[in-house]
Design an enzyme around this catalytic site. Structure first.
Site, PDB file in Angstrom:
ATOM      1  N   ASP A   1      -7.756  -2.373  14.154  1.00  0.00           N
ATOM      2  CA  ASP A   1      -9.146  -2.660  13.718  1.00  0.00           C
ATOM      3  C   ASP A   1      -9.378  -3.852  12.831  1.00  0.00           C
ATOM      4  OD1 ASP A   1      -8.152  -1.647  11.463  1.00  0.00           O
ATOM      5  OD2 ASP A   1      -9.396  -0.013  11.227  1.00  0.00           O
TER       6      ASP A   1
ATOM      7  N   HIS B   1      -7.103  -4.465  10.117  1.00  0.00           N
ATOM      8  CA  HIS B   1      -7.183  -4.101   8.542  1.00  0.00           C
ATOM      9  C   HIS B   1      -5.817  -4.892   8.107  1.00  0.00           C
ATOM     10  CE1 HIS B   1      -4.917  -0.183  10.022  1.00  0.00           C
ATOM     11  NE2 HIS B   1      -3.921  -0.761   9.252  1.00  0.00           N
TER      12      HIS B   1
ATOM     13  N   GLU C   1      -9.636  -1.370   5.203  1.00  0.00           N
ATOM     14  CA  GLU C   1     -10.408  -1.108   6.229  1.00  0.00           C
ATOM     15  C   GLU C   1     -11.589  -1.965   6.564  1.00  0.00           C
ATOM     16  OE1 GLU C   1      -8.995   0.474   8.523  1.00  0.00           O
ATOM     17  OE2 GLU C   1      -7.971   2.597   7.962  1.00  0.00           O
TER      18      GLU C   1
ATOM     19  N   ASP D   1       0.811  -0.997   0.121  1.00  0.00           N
ATOM     20  CA  ASP D   1      -0.016  -0.025  -0.050  1.00  0.00           C
ATOM     21  C   ASP D   1       0.825   1.323   0.010  1.00  0.00           C
ATOM     22  OD1 ASP D   1       0.997  -0.403   2.853  1.00  0.00           O
ATOM     23  OD2 ASP D   1      -0.862  -0.524   3.484  1.00  0.00           O
TER      24      ASP D   1
HETATM   25  C1  GLP Z   1      -0.586   0.398   8.796  1.00  0.00           C
HETATM   26  C2  GLP Z   1      -0.204  -0.588   7.409  1.00  0.00           C
HETATM   27  C3  GLP Z   1      -0.521  -1.980   7.415  1.00  0.00           C
HETATM   28  C4  GLP Z   1       0.162  -2.219   8.890  1.00  0.00           C
HETATM   29  C5  GLP Z   1      -0.510  -1.723  10.110  1.00  0.00           C
HETATM   30  C6  GLP Z   1      -0.119  -1.972  11.217  1.00  0.00           C
HETATM   31  O1  GLP Z   1      -1.730   1.066   8.551  1.00  0.00           O
HETATM   32  N1  GLP Z   1      -0.837  -0.072   6.120  1.00  0.00           N
HETATM   33  O2  GLP Z   1       0.110  -2.604   6.527  1.00  0.00           O
HETATM   34  O3  GLP Z   1      -0.015  -3.875   9.054  1.00  0.00           O
HETATM   35  O4  GLP Z   1      -0.538  -0.432   9.924  1.00  0.00           O
HETATM   36  O5  GLP Z   1       1.160  -1.366  11.608  1.00  0.00           O
HETATM   37  P1  GLP Z   1       2.025  -1.540  12.701  1.00  0.00           P
HETATM   38  O6  GLP Z   1       2.648  -2.958  12.133  1.00  0.00           O
HETATM   39  O7  GLP Z   1       3.127  -0.504  12.920  1.00  0.00           O
HETATM   40  O8  GLP Z   1       1.208  -1.983  13.979  1.00  0.00           O
END
Ligand code: GLP
Length: 261
Positions: free
Chosen positions: A137, A139, A144, A68
């Site tokens: 949440d 995702h 989302e 992404d």
């Molecule tokens: C972001 C990314 C996701 C990731 C998520 C969790 O929003 N787009 O790909 O899995 O956050 O982030 P973290 O690993 O820092 O908890």
């Protein structure tokens, strides 16, 4: 069912996943890696970089697709996922930057950026192993709650929760873009192997929802239950809300060593 492996800590998860990816690269030198951002995959990228250097793994032909990207950040912004992937993955591993793709989040051409990205993934022969984190949440990527399990790469609006969660990377919450471009759940499900990592108590609900359902678009992580080869690497805190935890531990202890993850 996803295979759940409860590991000692983040470094152990990183090493386990890195071993599997190195094995893939040795058998398929132009393997296609699906690259996640966020803090969760960092121990994996560190372990991978260390193994590549110490064992002299040839990564010159490895290809990659990021999950992404934010929409509308200026080119070269340090928190754009293009910059993050360059800093955390491409440079430490010594990958060829020409072979690493990130969805194009610039406003110019954004209307067709999703379809362009899908075409590029298909032309590469698909993703061999997709590395995933999970949002609080539930995702995956930036899909989302409510995202269709059939969705492909497209522009999405971030939830306020995700913008708050990601504000730590920006000067303030209002600097976090409102829009993103993300591989869809359908795109993610086409990858041949999913490795989802999650650490800490803050992810315990999201992990339980993803692994044990119910399967619902309201809970994007639960899409992994539809995948024939999904591996979930978690520490004890992130595993705490799993109902079948004892079974996962038992199955791992009794797993034939030739199977890998
Ligand atoms: C972001 C990314 C996701 C990731 C998520 C969790 O929003 N787009 O790909 O899995 O956050 O982030 P973290 O690993 O820092 O908890």
């Amino acid at each position: 069912m996803a295979e759940v492996v409860v590991v000692e800590d983040q470094d152990a998860a990183g090493e386990l996943a890195a071993r599997s990816i190195v094995q893939l690269i040795r058998s398929t030198p132009d393997a296609v890696l699906g690259l996640a951002t966020g803090s969760t995959p960092l121990p994996l990228y560190r372990a991978l970089a260390a193994t590549v250097a110490s064992d002299g793994v040839d990564v010159s032909r490895v290809r990659g697709f990021a999950l992404d990207e934010y929409v509308g950040l200026p080119a070269g912004h340090p928190e754009s996922y293009r910059s993050v992937i360059t800093r955390e993955v491409v440079e430490p591993l010594g990958l060829d930057p020409q072979r690493i793709h990130v969805p194009n989040g610039s406003l110019e051409g954004i209307e067709h950026a999703g379809a362009d990205y899908e075409r590029a993934i298909v032309a590469a022969g698909g993703v061999d192993v997709q590395i995933l984190g999970i949002g609080t949440d539930g995702h995956l990527g930036f899909n989302e709650p409510g995202s269709s399990f059939a969705s492909l790469t497209r522009v999405k609006t971030l939830t306020e929760q995700t913008r708050r969660d990601n504000a730590r990377f920006f000067a303030s919450e209002s600097d976090v873009p409102v829009h993103c471009i993300t591989q869809g759940l359908g795109t993610i499900l086409r990858a041949r192997h999913l490795i989802l990592l999650a650490f800490g108590a803050g992810k315990a609900d999201a992990v339980a929802g993803a692994v044990e359902g119910p399967v619902s678009a309201s809970n994007p992580g639960s899409a992994i239950q539809l995948h024939p080869h999904a591996t979930v690497l978690v520490d004890g805190a992130a595993a705490a809300n799993l109902r079948n935890l004892d079974y996962y531990r038992y199955a791992w202890l009794n797993k034939p060593s030739w199977q890998g993850i």
